[in-house]
Design a protein around this motif. Sequence first.
Motif, mmCIF file in Angstrom:
data_model
loop_
_atom_site.group_PDB
_atom_site.id
_atom_site.type_symbol
_atom_site.label_atom_id
_atom_site.label_comp_id
_atom_site.label_asym_id
_atom_site.label_seq_id
_atom_site.Cartn_x
_atom_site.Cartn_y
_atom_site.Cartn_z
ATOM 1 N N SER A 146 0.931 8.252 16.587
ATOM 2 C CA SER A 146 2.606 8.448 16.328
ATOM 3 C C SER A 146 3.127 7.138 16.726
ATOM 4 C CB SER A 146 2.761 9.494 17.160
ATOM 5 O OG SER A 146 4.158 9.493 16.927
ATOM 6 N N GLY A 147 4.263 6.878 15.516
ATOM 7 C CA GLY A 147 4.968 5.510 15.745
ATOM 8 C C GLY A 147 4.346 4.414 15.085
ATOM 9 N N GLU A 148 2.977 4.221 14.812
ATOM 10 C CA GLU A 148 2.336 3.356 14.248
ATOM 11 C C GLU A 148 2.801 3.120 12.638
ATOM 12 O OE1 GLU A 148 -1.730 2.434 16.537
ATOM 13 O OE2 GLU A 148 -1.899 3.533 14.823
ATOM 14 N N PRO A 149 3.022 1.975 11.994
ATOM 15 C CA PRO A 149 3.431 1.808 10.726
ATOM 16 C C PRO A 149 2.194 2.802 9.699
ATOM 17 C CG PRO A 149 3.155 -0.302 11.698
ATOM 18 C CD PRO A 149 2.696 0.687 12.587
ATOM 19 N N LEU A 150 1.192 3.065 9.929
ATOM 20 C CA LEU A 150 0.338 3.804 9.078
ATOM 21 C C LEU A 150 0.434 5.230 9.331
ATOM 22 C CD1 LEU A 150 -2.592 1.443 8.485
ATOM 23 C CD2 LEU A 150 -0.910 2.062 6.743
ATOM 24 N N ALA A 151 1.167 5.534 10.416
ATOM 25 C CA ALA A 151 1.362 6.789 10.767
ATOM 26 C C ALA A 151 3.069 7.221 10.045
ATOM 27 C CB ALA A 151 1.442 7.299 12.133
ATOM 28 N N VAL A 152 3.932 6.472 10.375
ATOM 29 C CA VAL A 152 5.291 6.723 9.979
ATOM 30 C C VAL A 152 5.110 6.742 8.288
ATOM 31 C CG1 VAL A 152 7.539 5.412 9.803
ATOM 32 C CG2 VAL A 152 6.267 5.550 11.745
ATOM 33 N N ASN A 153 4.478 5.820 7.705
ATOM 34 C CA ASN A 153 4.221 5.919 6.138
ATOM 35 C C ASN A 153 2.872 6.134 5.873
ATOM 36 O OD1 ASN A 153 4.332 5.610 3.269
ATOM 37 N ND2 ASN A 153 4.978 3.713 3.452
ATOM 38 N N PRO A 154 2.354 7.356 5.906
ATOM 39 C CA PRO A 154 1.008 7.771 5.996
ATOM 40 C C PRO A 154 0.094 6.953 4.879
ATOM 41 C CG PRO A 154 2.181 9.614 6.315
ATOM 42 C CD PRO A 154 3.250 8.466 5.847
ATOM 43 N N GLY A 155 -0.880 6.332 5.616
ATOM 44 C CA GLY A 155 -1.741 5.595 4.558
ATOM 45 C C GLY A 155 -3.264 5.105 5.320
ATOM 46 N N ALA A 156 -3.605 4.001 4.957
ATOM 47 C CA ALA A 156 -4.875 3.391 5.539
ATOM 48 C C ALA A 156 -5.277 2.087 4.995
ATOM 49 C CB ALA A 156 -6.040 4.131 5.055
ATOM 50 N N LEU A 157 -5.598 1.279 5.767
ATOM 51 C CA LEU A 157 -6.065 -0.217 5.713
ATOM 52 C C LEU A 157 -7.567 -0.507 6.009
ATOM 53 C CD1 LEU A 157 -5.286 -3.338 5.397
ATOM 54 C CD2 LEU A 157 -4.712 -3.286 7.730
ATOM 55 N N VAL A 158 -8.097 -0.905 5.010
ATOM 56 C CA VAL A 158 -9.513 -1.581 5.193
ATOM 57 C C VAL A 158 -9.438 -2.950 5.113
ATOM 58 C CG1 VAL A 158 -12.073 -1.483 4.535
ATOM 59 C CG2 VAL A 158 -10.509 0.432 4.446
ATOM 60 N N THR A 159 -9.965 -3.638 6.170
ATOM 61 C CA THR A 159 -10.083 -5.195 6.323
ATOM 62 C C THR A 159 -11.578 -5.573 6.208
ATOM 63 O OG1 THR A 159 -8.154 -5.238 7.368
ATOM 64 C CG2 THR A 159 -9.636 -7.141 7.541
ATOM 65 N N CYS A 160 -12.018 -6.569 5.029
ATOM 66 C CA CYS A 160 -13.266 -7.055 5.079
ATOM 67 C C CYS A 160 -13.252 -8.604 4.839
ATOM 68 C CB CYS A 160 -14.126 -6.621 3.781
ATOM 69 S SG CYS A 160 -14.127 -4.874 3.590
ATOM 70 N N THR A 161 -14.216 -9.180 5.591
ATOM 71 C CA THR A 161 -14.382 -10.619 5.940
ATOM 72 C C THR A 161 -15.437 -11.224 4.872
ATOM 73 O OG1 THR A 161 -13.579 -10.452 8.274
ATOM 74 C CG2 THR A 161 -14.636 -12.542 7.392
ATOM 75 N N PHE A 162 -14.924 -11.990 4.229
ATOM 76 C CA PHE A 162 -15.949 -12.649 3.149
ATOM 77 C C PHE A 162 -16.079 -14.314 3.449
ATOM 78 C CE2 PHE A 162 -14.606 -8.838 1.125
ATOM 79 C CZ PHE A 162 -15.897 -8.523 0.779
ATOM 80 N N HIS A 163 -16.536 -15.106 2.880
ATOM 81 C CA HIS A 163 -16.409 -16.404 2.952
ATOM 82 C C HIS A 163 -16.555 -17.136 1.488
ATOM 83 C CE1 HIS A 163 -20.925 -15.961 3.037
ATOM 84 N NE2 HIS A 163 -20.838 -17.040 2.339
ATOM 85 N N VAL A 164 -15.894 -18.161 1.477
ATOM 86 C CA VAL A 164 -15.734 -18.866 0.208
ATOM 87 C C VAL A 164 -15.943 -20.514 0.646
ATOM 88 C CG1 VAL A 164 -14.722 -19.848 -1.735
ATOM 89 C CG2 VAL A 164 -14.467 -17.420 -1.224
ATOM 90 N N GLY A 165 -16.903 -21.236 0.192
ATOM 91 C CA GLY A 165 -17.131 -22.763 0.889
ATOM 92 C C GLY A 165 -17.095 -22.501 2.396
ATOM 93 N N ARG A 166 -16.247 -23.476 3.075
ATOM 94 C CA ARG A 166 -16.128 -23.514 4.396
ATOM 95 C C ARG A 166 -15.104 -22.612 5.077
ATOM 96 N NH1 ARG A 166 -11.415 -26.522 5.800
ATOM 97 N NH2 ARG A 166 -10.663 -27.757 4.002
#
Length: 196
Positions: free
Chosen positions: A75-95
């Motif tokens: 409750s109160g978090e941005p993805l609760a106020v405006n319901p939704g989801a976030l997926v974060t992935c890490t990759f690399h390109v060069g350095r």
Amino acid sequence: MTACQSDGEATPLSLNGLTETADGVPDDGTDTCPLPYDMGRAAQAAGLDAEAGPGPVRDDDEPVATAEGGKRAESGEPLAVNPGALVTCTFHVGRDDVEVHTVATREPSALAPLAPVVSRLAAVSSDELIGYIDKAGKAEPGEAVVTGSGNVAAVRLRLDGDGDAALLVGAGESGTASLDRKQIGDLTRALADQVR
């Protein structure tokens, strides 16, 4: 599944699908990206000849993928106020490590919860940050909007069904990234093409 690659074609992204994917990511993250991003193919499409792939440049025991929102939203978090989801992935390109944030919300602007990420990666002022989130949130789907620092870009995504969605890509840190403005914009568009 949010999107599955078949014959090189991306399947439509939906708010419900991304939420289900986010809910399936363990609380402490996972060592593979649950979304069908192919960083090598995106880098090639963007004209980059640097080595690219999943995970950070240096293996530091941090998870490759994390998720927020969905059933984790409090409750109160941005993805609760405006319901939704976030997926974060890490990759690399060069350095450079490349952060790929895929977010979908019921109402615009899906990018709003990512304001702290933009601030951290692009080192922008509060006014610049507000202006960037507003401009990127109003852009046409598929149009890359690059920060003044040149190392962060966002593309609004087309959703299957209702809602708002965006892809935010950040490479390295402001002032040290090896990718230039055009390259980060092209890379972000290429990744967006993989989840339409």
